[in-house]
Design a protein around this motif. Structure first.
Motif, mmCIF file in Angstrom:
data_model
loop_
_atom_site.group_PDB
_atom_site.id
_atom_site.type_symbol
_atom_site.label_atom_id
_atom_site.label_comp_id
_atom_site.label_asym_id
_atom_site.label_seq_id
_atom_site.Cartn_x
_atom_site.Cartn_y
_atom_site.Cartn_z
ATOM 1 N N GLY A 1 2.218 8.794 32.673
ATOM 2 C CA GLY A 1 1.223 8.784 33.730
ATOM 3 C C GLY A 1 1.644 9.496 34.994
ATOM 4 N N ALA A 2 2.846 10.105 35.008
ATOM 5 C CA ALA A 2 3.337 10.759 36.222
ATOM 6 C C ALA A 2 2.452 11.937 36.611
ATOM 7 C CB ALA A 2 4.778 11.221 36.019
ATOM 8 N N LEU A 3 2.356 12.175 37.922
ATOM 9 C CA LEU A 3 1.630 13.321 38.458
ATOM 10 C C LEU A 3 2.630 14.437 38.720
ATOM 11 C CD1 LEU A 3 -1.071 14.495 39.535
ATOM 12 C CD2 LEU A 3 -0.371 13.653 41.802
ATOM 13 N N LEU A 4 2.457 15.562 38.039
ATOM 14 C CA LEU A 4 3.315 16.731 38.205
ATOM 15 C C LEU A 4 2.549 17.772 39.009
ATOM 16 C CD1 LEU A 4 5.904 18.343 37.456
ATOM 17 C CD2 LEU A 4 4.686 19.102 35.396
ATOM 18 N N GLU A 5 3.128 18.204 40.148
ATOM 19 C CA GLU A 5 2.479 19.201 41.002
ATOM 20 C C GLU A 5 3.273 20.495 40.933
ATOM 21 O OE1 GLU A 5 0.667 17.457 44.807
ATOM 22 O OE2 GLU A 5 2.234 16.006 44.271
ATOM 23 N N VAL A 6 2.592 21.544 40.487
ATOM 24 C CA VAL A 6 3.159 22.886 40.378
ATOM 25 C C VAL A 6 2.566 23.682 41.539
ATOM 26 C CG1 VAL A 6 3.505 24.841 38.837
ATOM 27 C CG2 VAL A 6 3.113 22.557 37.889
ATOM 28 N N GLY A 7 3.300 23.724 42.663
ATOM 29 C CA GLY A 7 2.661 24.217 43.878
ATOM 30 C C GLY A 7 1.532 23.273 44.241
ATOM 31 N N ASP A 8 0.320 23.814 44.340
ATOM 32 C CA ASP A 8 -0.838 22.964 44.634
ATOM 33 C C ASP A 8 -1.625 22.577 43.383
ATOM 34 O OD1 ASP A 8 -0.273 23.047 47.317
ATOM 35 O OD2 ASP A 8 -1.661 24.695 47.771
ATOM 36 N N VAL A 9 -1.151 22.993 42.214
ATOM 37 C CA VAL A 9 -1.835 22.680 40.957
ATOM 38 C C VAL A 9 -1.294 21.355 40.418
ATOM 39 C CG1 VAL A 9 -2.252 23.405 38.583
ATOM 40 C CG2 VAL A 9 -2.254 25.096 40.427
ATOM 41 N N GLN A 10 -2.201 20.440 40.093
ATOM 42 C CA GLN A 10 -1.821 19.108 39.634
ATOM 43 C C GLN A 10 -2.008 18.976 38.120
ATOM 44 O OE1 GLN A 10 -4.329 16.502 41.975
ATOM 45 N NE2 GLN A 10 -2.851 16.455 43.673
ATOM 46 N N MET A 11 -1.014 18.331 37.503
ATOM 47 C CA MET A 11 -1.062 18.059 36.067
ATOM 48 C C MET A 11 -0.629 16.615 35.840
ATOM 49 S SD MET A 11 0.725 21.573 34.635
ATOM 50 C CE MET A 11 -0.165 21.637 33.090
ATOM 51 N N ARG A 12 -1.225 15.978 34.863
ATOM 52 C CA ARG A 12 -0.892 14.597 34.555
ATOM 53 C C ARG A 12 -0.082 14.556 33.245
ATOM 54 N NH1 ARG A 12 -0.953 10.537 37.871
ATOM 55 N NH2 ARG A 12 -3.122 10.965 38.477
ATOM 56 N N PHE A 13 1.038 13.799 33.278
ATOM 57 C CA PHE A 13 1.844 13.576 32.077
ATOM 58 C C PHE A 13 1.199 12.428 31.321
ATOM 59 C CE2 PHE A 13 5.981 11.736 30.335
ATOM 60 C CZ PHE A 13 6.057 12.661 29.303
ATOM 61 N N SER A 14 0.543 12.740 30.200
ATOM 62 C CA SER A 14 -0.395 11.783 29.614
ATOM 63 C C SER A 14 -0.156 11.562 28.127
ATOM 64 C CB SER A 14 -1.820 12.304 29.819
ATOM 65 O OG SER A 14 -2.769 11.500 29.165
ATOM 66 N N PRO A 15 -0.249 10.292 27.670
ATOM 67 C CA PRO A 15 -0.160 9.995 26.232
ATOM 68 C C PRO A 15 -1.505 10.222 25.545
ATOM 69 C CG PRO A 15 -0.369 7.965 27.458
ATOM 70 C CD PRO A 15 -0.333 9.070 28.475
ATOM 71 N N GLN A 16 -1.459 10.704 24.323
ATOM 72 C CA GLN A 16 -2.659 10.862 23.512
ATOM 73 C C GLN A 16 -2.365 10.381 22.102
ATOM 74 O OE1 GLN A 16 -4.352 14.787 23.806
ATOM 75 N NE2 GLN A 16 -4.265 14.806 26.038
ATOM 76 N N VAL A 17 -3.348 9.730 21.478
ATOM 77 C CA VAL A 17 -3.143 9.088 20.179
ATOM 78 C C VAL A 17 -3.661 9.978 19.057
ATOM 79 C CG1 VAL A 17 -3.752 7.097 18.754
ATOM 80 C CG2 VAL A 17 -3.249 6.799 21.180
ATOM 81 N N ARG A 18 -2.873 10.081 17.995
ATOM 82 C CA ARG A 18 -3.256 10.863 16.821
ATOM 83 C C ARG A 18 -2.986 10.035 15.567
ATOM 84 N NH1 ARG A 18 -0.329 14.270 13.421
ATOM 85 N NH2 ARG A 18 1.538 14.004 14.706
ATOM 86 N N ALA A 19 -3.959 9.974 14.681
ATOM 87 C CA ALA A 19 -3.799 9.214 13.442
ATOM 88 C C ALA A 19 -2.752 9.871 12.549
ATOM 89 C CB ALA A 19 -5.129 9.112 12.710
ATOM 90 N N LEU A 20 -1.978 9.041 11.854
ATOM 91 C CA LEU A 20 -0.923 9.521 10.962
ATOM 92 C C LEU A 20 -1.064 8.892 9.584
ATOM 93 C CD1 LEU A 20 2.360 9.345 13.082
ATOM 94 C CD2 LEU A 20 1.110 11.389 12.434
ATOM 95 N N GLU A 21 -0.458 9.543 8.612
ATOM 96 C CA GLU A 21 -0.345 8.980 7.274
ATOM 97 C C GLU A 21 1.134 8.658 7.028
ATOM 98 O OE1 GLU A 21 -2.576 8.209 5.021
ATOM 99 O OE2 GLU A 21 -4.322 8.922 6.140
ATOM 100 N N VAL A 22 1.429 7.448 6.607
ATOM 101 C CA VAL A 22 2.798 7.051 6.258
ATOM 102 C C VAL A 22 2.798 6.637 4.788
ATOM 103 C CG1 VAL A 22 4.653 5.398 6.639
ATOM 104 C CG2 VAL A 22 3.415 6.343 8.587
#
Length: 452
Positions: A105-126
């Motif tokens: 959830g961290a906010l990463l700022e590249v100069g004035d450009v903002q990016m969010r460090f975000s988790p995303q869920v993906r289905a898997l086969e085990v």
């Protein structure tokens, strides 16, 4: 610089069926926030270079972004941000850095450009394991064999593991299995039950204390974190850890060091794999504000949800034989087997173990194959039609008080039977303050030992 928080891929087995398939993984992405491409997502692999130059992995054409601005590198289960000498700087959660680790959830700022460090869920086969046993775990059902396959994959890593499941479903057995299959198998396996220690002693039990650090501290005490060094620390009932202690545990897990209560010297280092267990869905607890989200992410590098016994009844025959230590299932008469497969097992495998312990001594006695054989193990459910005695002829107040007393005694008796005399669990199940529960037990002569 302190050791970073681990924010890795998170694999979830059997978690939150309404949201996920049986198995899913949680990957991390950088998501643009405040540009014309807002919402665009960039998956994090081994490295991700960001800047204005066209040879970057992420090209951002913005006046405050340098040609080669920063790079994000994956280091095991961690993500390190390194500024590449940019003109306008790199910021993580508002603080300018040369290098630093990202939290979920961290906010990463590249100069004035903002990016969010975000988790995303993906289905898997085990693919399920072929064997019906793994360490202390037994089961031939598909969910259990999938769990076996996942444990075999992750046991060799040092990633934290979160086990979710009802009381008695095998979280302790799963944690011991992971430890036995890990490179730390020769080290200690240390258990800390967050629900079994009073709140004012949890910090001392977990971190230890120095002599004289508080009233009654007559000698130095080594805490569970320190005792687990070079081994595995199993944090059972983590959902019962008080909110005010959660940040301290989080810092210890991130920094791999801690201070005993009253310690004035340098922090104590520790190196242990951490496995946590919860009877509740911790994600739901975080959304309700009852558990810290940052600690949740730190613990749930991998998450395994263990099924209840009623959801894997095809495992009962093999479990009965395993718990008996010898073939027993085929010695039972049909009526006994029907009772085992028809029972709901609210206490799960722990309840089954208690039943087998008795059954293996009397399996060949036909008189004990009655319908009531498992009633001692079936929890507090009353027989159909059972009612409490009521005196309808007396005065209203007296009759009501008599009924309430009868209810309280019966309720408490059944509660203690269901929890096997475990006062801490009984208080939680009944949603009663433990002191109030003790006073009720005293009132009805049902006092149990405080040694739980």
């Amino acid at each position: 610089m302190a050791s970073p928080p681990a924010i890795p891929q998170r694999t979830v087995l059997g978690a939150r069926a309404a949201t996920f398939d049986r198995i899913a993984s949680q990957e991390y992405h950088l998501v643009l926030i405040n540009t014309t491409d807002a919402g665009k997502s960039y998956p994090l692999g081994q490295s991700l270079k960001i800047g204005k130059a066209p040879d970057n992995d992420v090209v951002i054409d913005h006046p405050t972004v340098s040609r080669n601005h920063l790079i994000v590198r994956r280091q095991g289960d961690q993500f390190l941000v390194q500024d590449l000498g940019s003109t306008n700087g790199t910021f993580v959660d508002g603080a300018q850095i040369r290098e630093g680790f990202l939290r979920a959830g961290a906010l990463l700022e590249v100069g004035d450009v903002q990016m969010r460090f975000s988790p995303q869920v993906r289905a898997l086969e085990v693919s399920p394991a072929q064997n019906d046993r793994l360490g202390d775990l037994v089961g031939k059902s598909l969910p259990m064999r999938q769990i076996f396959a996942l444990i075999q994959r992750i046991a060799s890593t040092d990633s934290t593991l979160l086990l979710i499941g009802e009381t008695g479903c095998g979280k302790g057995a799963a944690s011991r299995t992971v430890h036995k299959l890990s490179p730390r198998a020769t080290g200690p396996f240390v258990v800390f039950d967050c629900a079994s220690v009073s709140e004012n002693l949890i910090e001392s039990e977990l971190f230890g204390h120095e002599k004289g650090s508080f009233t009654g501290a007559v000698a130095q005490r080594v805490g569970r974190l320190e005792r687990a060094n070079n081994g595995t620390l199993f944090l059972d009932e983590i959902d019962d850890l008080p909110l005010d202690l959660q940040p301290k545990l989080l810092r210890a897990l991130e920094d791999r060091e801690f201070r005993r209560l009253g310690q004035s010297t340098a922090p104590t280092k520790f190196d242990a794999r951490v496995i946590a267990a919860s009877k509740k869905d911790l994600w739901t607890e975080t959304q309700a504000g009852r558990f810290r989200e940052d600690l949740y992410f730190r613990l749930s590098v991998f998450t395994v949800t263990l099924p209840s016994l009623r959801d894997r009844k095809e495992d009962i025959p093999i479990l009965v034989d395993a718990l008996a230590g010898a073939p027993l299932w085929n010695r039972l008469i049909d009526k006994q087997r029907d009772q085992f497969t028809g029972h709901t097992w609210p206490g799960n495998v722990r309840e089954l173990r208690n039943a087998v312990e008795r059954l293996k001594h009397v399996a060949d006695i036909p008189e004990l194959a009655s319908e009531s054989f498992l009633k001692e193990y079936s929890g507090p459910a009353a027989p159909q039609g059972e009612t409490l005695p009521v005196n309808y002829a007396g005065e209203f107040k007296d009759s009501k008080e008599e009924l309430v007393r009868a209810f309280e005694r019966e309720y408490l008796t059944r509660l203690l039977a269901k929890t096997r005399g475990n006062i801490a669990k009984a208080a939680r199940d009944a949603a009663l303050d433990r002191k109030h529960l003790y006073s009720l037990l005293h009132k009805y002569g049902l006092v149990q030992s405080e040694d739980e």
